[in-house]
Write an enzyme that holds these catalytic residues in place. Structure first.
Site, PDB file in Angstrom:
ATOM      1  N   CYS A 182     -37.078  24.419   3.285  1.00  0.00           N
ATOM      2  CA  CYS A 182     -37.528  23.148   3.099  1.00  0.00           C
ATOM      3  C   CYS A 182     -38.385  23.509   1.839  1.00  0.00           C
ATOM      4  CB  CYS A 182     -38.454  22.809   4.202  1.00  0.00           C
ATOM      5  SG  CYS A 182     -39.502  21.554   4.193  1.00  0.00           S
TER       6      CYS A 182
ATOM      7  N   THR B 128     -48.114  12.823  23.050  1.00  0.00           N
ATOM      8  CA  THR B 128     -48.625  13.837  21.996  1.00  0.00           C
ATOM      9  C   THR B 128     -48.145  13.658  20.765  1.00  0.00           C
ATOM     10  OG1 THR B 128     -49.266  15.493  23.730  1.00  0.00           O
ATOM     11  CG2 THR B 128     -49.082  16.451  21.439  1.00  0.00           C
TER      12      THR B 128
ATOM     13  N   ILE C 273     -55.943  12.646  14.846  1.00  0.00           N
ATOM     14  CA  ILE C 273     -57.276  12.735  14.566  1.00  0.00           C
ATOM     15  C   ILE C 273     -58.291  13.538  15.483  1.00  0.00           C
ATOM     16  CG2 ILE C 273     -59.499  11.416  13.958  1.00  0.00           C
ATOM     17  CD1 ILE C 273     -57.085  10.618  12.043  1.00  0.00           C
TER      18      ILE C 273
ATOM     19  N   HIS D 195     -61.693  13.483  16.319  1.00  0.00           N
ATOM     20  CA  HIS D 195     -62.763  12.630  16.159  1.00  0.00           C
ATOM     21  C   HIS D 195     -64.155  13.199  16.154  1.00  0.00           C
ATOM     22  CE1 HIS D 195     -60.386   9.075  16.323  1.00  0.00           C
ATOM     23  NE2 HIS D 195     -59.567   9.679  17.148  1.00  0.00           N
TER      24      HIS D 195
END
Lengths: 403, 124, 474
Positions: C399, C39, C45, C47
């Site tokens: 962050c 993973t 993606i 799909h």
């Protein structure tokens, strides 16, 4: 909320800018992301700072404390720390966020002094496993000097920039065995002074024209395989050296912080004039957010100038002049500023592309021809140019090697 | 008598003057390349008894940060530094600390260890 | 108890789906946290489902999975960007493949596609190689952060009373009267009524432990570059015409900003070999530059990484009950991420209820939603402002690249994040351009605020991935 001048970033450049603007009778707000001002000065606990700016040999924290003390004594400077700039709007409104919420701040002019960040080791595309024990030099410096954390037991430093050299000494003094410093270029990246103080004093070997080939380990780094490179940085086989260390400290360059102000003209850093003006007339920038300087003294001087110009701008005293492009010619790596407003003097900073025993700096449009000895890319060449009258649309700067 | 010519980088400041030193093996005869008089003193020390600043940190109890950066008020013979570091590592002080505070007096021949930054009390 | 082995995206989603019916669901993971195997390092993606051979399990599950992602992303609170995908033709003969895609798409029930001509393609993807002749465009392809899917599924599982045990490497399975006894490397044992094997790369080895045979899995390595977000490289996922092994080396926007180029496809010997190689990286560079010539591989990279995919000879999923009675979810190769939500439904609704005849009843108290607010998700500044007034930590940024606040870092720790990477994956912190150069220190500061945490305890991802040897001054 409103302020005549807003300064974003409270490092050396920002503190100096805020001070100068305040001396010019402007109300100033200084926005700092950390809980304290000072930026990277806080973690640079070595000395060698301030000889130019304060005429004293100071450590980084002392340099900051001196500026901070002055800033705190000014009643017309407000510091907003722990504040994150969300956006700058063209109507001169700055949106920043802190623990109190979302704040709007109107200003007449703005100085951006956001400094630089380290280029990450992971960006180099080097083979090997994803392991713990790989730190950028600045982060390792913060751990060891500010957070009381020792990042490993034995280390290889990758890149011979000044922070990397300084870290070689710091780690050694704190009992981390530094097995060496490797540099991909055929010459060192940091100041000669730091080669001597940080490496030679501790018999730490410096390997030139050498790169990391593979980083190995089990969860944590335990082996770094390095290889010799040719002048195009291609790996040359047959001369590998393996370092059995648990830590890789990388010092592979700094990149100016331009976020979230990308709407301003920039290459690596903001493109500014000799009056520190960016592509927006009311926005100024100075220090490492423009180009990466070799000494904090120059950063503070540029910050001071930007603060002065921003104050003039806020008072509508700064005449907009035509910008003449300053172009890097032969052998010039970094060139600052990007433009010259010819009604004001300039201090031009540049870095040579490669070391030279002797070279001549040529700026034909301004009739400048000056010789320099012992030229190193790590040390900036500085030259003052007075205001001038000549009509030209470009000024080219060349550095010719003298044999 | 044969003369030695040696190039030494002055470490007094980041200007890092490359000083050319001519000596007869024992005595220095002439200097060249230093932009200030400190260069001569440096070269003299460097050839006989090299000296360096101590630049490190000391543990702080109850401060906004766990470490205060410190420096020696003058340079100290290079070969004494490692053993002095061991002593400095043992020092513990209490917050608050002000820049310039003496952290330890006379660490070596009347040279003090002083704080190079201020640290507030935790929670203030 | 229902035991699921492996907290990858498939195992996590199956466990979470089962918690819709049963309380006693336990997810066992050999790694330190969820989503750390296959993973973790793939293209991310979702799909369109247009290129899987009709009739295969892959084809039916990937199309269903694609559709399920909309609701799932809202429920579990992870981001999905349906940026669409192009399969690009450079030569006349490439249109034969594109014609095949049209046939497959029609059979697989994919309607959201169109054939794009040269001029239109230039407008849609200005940075694409000018030699491109056209493309097969599917508008509901997209990108997600795969580990976020796994981790958020685990969070929801826990919210609904299910459990997850980390550091549990299965070493033996024994059949007992009431079901199975599972033995783990750390010496612990558990009894389960039902066992679901979602062992990713190791699913074939787990099947062997139970005496079952599933198609053998061999690891195929894919190497990647993550590139800076500074300049626009692509607006959609850009696929080349694939070769026989893979969908080929693609260039795509990444969900957390920036772009991804890769992967390669190289069979490797070890299921642990996630190393980057100069050979692999140079292949990525060459292939990616062919699609998007403006990529600057000297200046643009943020990092490189590599992942392994579990490939089988059959090139299809194998999801069935073994002779032992264990359910094997094996061979979950591409498009496994896309299919995962549908696999979760297939296992619970078809395999367990229909095939095994076990009746499951939906719990009235099942809560499908995760309610962690992400700062970046505020639509207006006013909304953000009122949230910060209630939660000041949400006004303290940690962050800067990806705009993650102390609030989210603390939430991640509350939710069980135990390592720096756990926090990264849960919050997106340090995935930006500076790769944690600034925020790693801040995150560690927050971790150390819990006085029980010693510097030596802080780890990057797994056991023994320590960050600090000691304090500097004690």
């Amino acid at each position: 909320m409103s302020s005549n001048v807003v300064v974003i970033g409270g490092g050396a450049a920002g503190l100096a800018a805020a001070l100068k603007a305040s001396e010019e009778k402007c109300d100033v707000t200084l926005i700092e992301r950390d809980s304290d001002v000072g930026g990277v000065l806080n973690q640079c606990i070595h000395n060698g700072f301030g000889l130019d700016y304060f005429k004293k040999n100071l450590t980084g924290p002392e340099f900051k404390e001196k500026l901070k003390e002055k800033v705190l004594s000014k009643s017309n400077i407000k510091i907003k720390s722990g504040a994150f700039v969300h956006s700058v709007e063209k109507d001169k409104n700055i949106v920043f966020i802190d623990r109190n919420g979302v704040n709007n701040l109107k200003c007449d002019s703005l100085v951006i002094t956001t400094g630089a960040k380290e280029r990450p080791f992971t960006s180099l595309g080097i083979s090997g496993k994803r392991l713990s024990g790989i730190y950028s030099a600045g982060l390792a410096q913060k751990f060891i000097n500010m957070m009381n954390l020792r990042p490993g037991n034995s280390a290889l430093i990758v890149g011979s920039g000044d922070i990397g050299l300084i870290m070689a000494r710091r780690l050694t003094l704190e009992g981390v065995k530094v097995e060496g410093v490797i540099e991909i270029m055929p010459y060192p990246g940091g100041l000669q002074r730091n080669i001597k103080l940080c490496l030679e004093d501790f018999s730490i070997p410096l390997y030139l024209s050498r790169a990391v080939k593979y980083v190995d380990g089990d969860r944590r780094v335990n082996k770094i395989i390095t290889t010799k490179v040719d002048d195009k940085f291609n790996h040359i086989g047959g001369d590998d050296i393996t370092f059995n260390v648990d830590t890789l400290v990388s010092s592979v360059g700094l990149v100016p912080n331009v976020k979230p102000f990308e709407f301003l003209e920039h290459s690596a850093g903001f493109s500014t004039t000799n009056k520190n003006r960016t592509s927006e007339n009311w926005i100024f920038s100075a220090g490492n957010s423009t180009v990466v300087f070799d000494l904090v003294d120059y950063v503070a001087q540029e910050g001071e100038k930007a603060g002065y110009m921003a104050a003039l701008q806020a008072k509508n005293d700064l005449s907009p002049a035509g910008k003449i492009k300053l172009l890097p010619g032969k052998n010039i790596g970094i060139l600052y500023p990007s433009y010259i407003e010819k009604d004001y003097e300039s201090k031009i900073y540049l870095r040579a592309r490669q070391p030279m025993e002797k070279g001549v700096l040529l700026i034909p449009e301004l009739g400048i021809e000056k010789e320099f000895e012992d030229i190193k890319p790590s040390e900036m060449i500085k030259i003052k140019v007075p205001a001038f009258d000549k009509n030209t649309d470009r000024i080219e700067v060349n550095l010719n090697e003298l044999k | 008598m044969s003369l030695n010519e040696e190039k030494i980088t002055c470490l007094n400041c980041p200007a890092g003057c490359r000083i050319t030193v001519i000596s007869d093996g024992e005595k220095i005869i002439s200097f060249k390349g230093n932009n200030c008089p400190k260069g001569e003193k440096f070269v003299n020390d460097e050839m006989i008894n090299p000296k360096r600043y101590i630049l490190t940190s000391v543990y702080v109890n109850n401060g906004t940060m766990p470490l205060v950066s410190v420096k020696s008020t003058d340079t100290i013979p290079k070969d004494k530094i490692i053993s002095l570091m061991e002593e400095i590592k043992k020092i513990k002080i209490n917050a608050p600390v002000k820049v310039g505070d003496i952290i330890k007096e006379n660490i070596y021949e009347n040279i003090n260890l002083v704080a190079t930054r201020s640290i507030g009390l935790k929670g203030e | 108890m229902i035991a699921i082995i492996g907290a990858g995206v498939t195992g996590s989603l199956i466990a979470r789906e089962l918690s819709r019916y049963e309380k006693d669901v336990v997810l066992f993971e050999k790694n330190f946290s969820a989503g750390r195997g296959v993973t973790k390092s793939n293209s991310g993606i979702i799909h369109g489902g247009y290129d899987d051979p009709p009739g295969s399990l892959r084809a039916s599950l990937s199309r269903k999975g694609n559709i399920l992602y909309t609701e799932l992303s809202e429920d579990l609170n992870f981001r999905i960007n349906r940026c669409g995908s192009h399969v690009v033709a450079f030569e006349k003969k490439d249109f034969e493949y594109i014609n095949k895609l049209v046939k497959y798409a029609n059979t697989n029930g994919v309607k959201s596609y169109e054939i794009i001509d040269r001029e239109q393609l230039k407008i849609m993807e200005p940075e694409l190689n000018g030699n491109a002749l056209g493309s097969f465009f599917c508008s509901d392809s997209g990108v997600v952060n795969p580990w976020n899917v796994a981790v958020s599924a685990v969070t929801n599982l826990q919210k609904n009373g299910g459990e997850v045990y980390y550091d549990k490497k299965l070493i033996r399975i024994e059949k007992i009267n009431s079901g199975f006894r599972l033995f783990f490397e750390d010496g612990t044992q558990y009894e389960a009524d039902l066992v679901i094997n979602c062992g990713g790369l190791f699913a074939d080895e787990i099947a062997k432990m139970a005496g079952d045979i599933v198609p053998e899995i061999f690891p195929v390595k894919g190497e990647y570059y993550l590139l800076k977000p500074e300049k626009t490289l692509t607006n959609s996922v850009i696929f080349p015409i694939p070769d026989e092994n893979t969908k080929g080396c693609l260039v795509t926007p990444a969900i957390d900003g920036g772009y991804l180029a890769g992967p390669t496809a190289k069979k490797v010997l070890s299921k642990y070999d996630n190393t980057n190689t100069e050979e692999g990286l140079s292949e990525v560079r060459t292939r990616a530059e062919k699609l998007v010539p403006n990529i600057n591989f000297r200046k643009d990279p943020v990092k490189t990484f590599a992942g392994l995919r579990p490939e089988t000879e059959e090139k299809d999923f194998y999801i069935d009950v073994g002779n032992s009675g264990i359910i094997h979810v094996s061979g979950i190769r591409s498009p496994g991420l896309t299919a995962a939500p549908a696999i979760a439904k297939y296992v619970t609704e078809y395999i367990i209820q229909e095939k095994l005849g076990i009746k499951l009843t939906e719990r009235p108290d099942f809560d499908p939603k995760n309610n962690v607010r992400i700062i970046d998700s505020f639509e207006t500044l006013e909304e953000m402002n009122s949230f910060i007034k209630e939660h000041p930590d949400a006004g303290e940024f940690v962050c800067y690249c990806n705009k993650v606040t102390k609030y989210e870092i603390k939430k991640a720790i509350e939710q069980g994040a135990r390592s720096i990477e756990d926090i990264k994956f849960l919050t997106g912190a340090s995935f930006g351009e500076c790769q944690g150069g600034y925020c790693t220190g801040k995150i560690i500061e927050i971790m150390l605020q819990d006085k029980r945490v010693k510097p030596e305890d802080i780890i990057l991802n797994e056991k023994n991935s320590w960050l600090f040897s000691s304090e500097v001054r004690i």
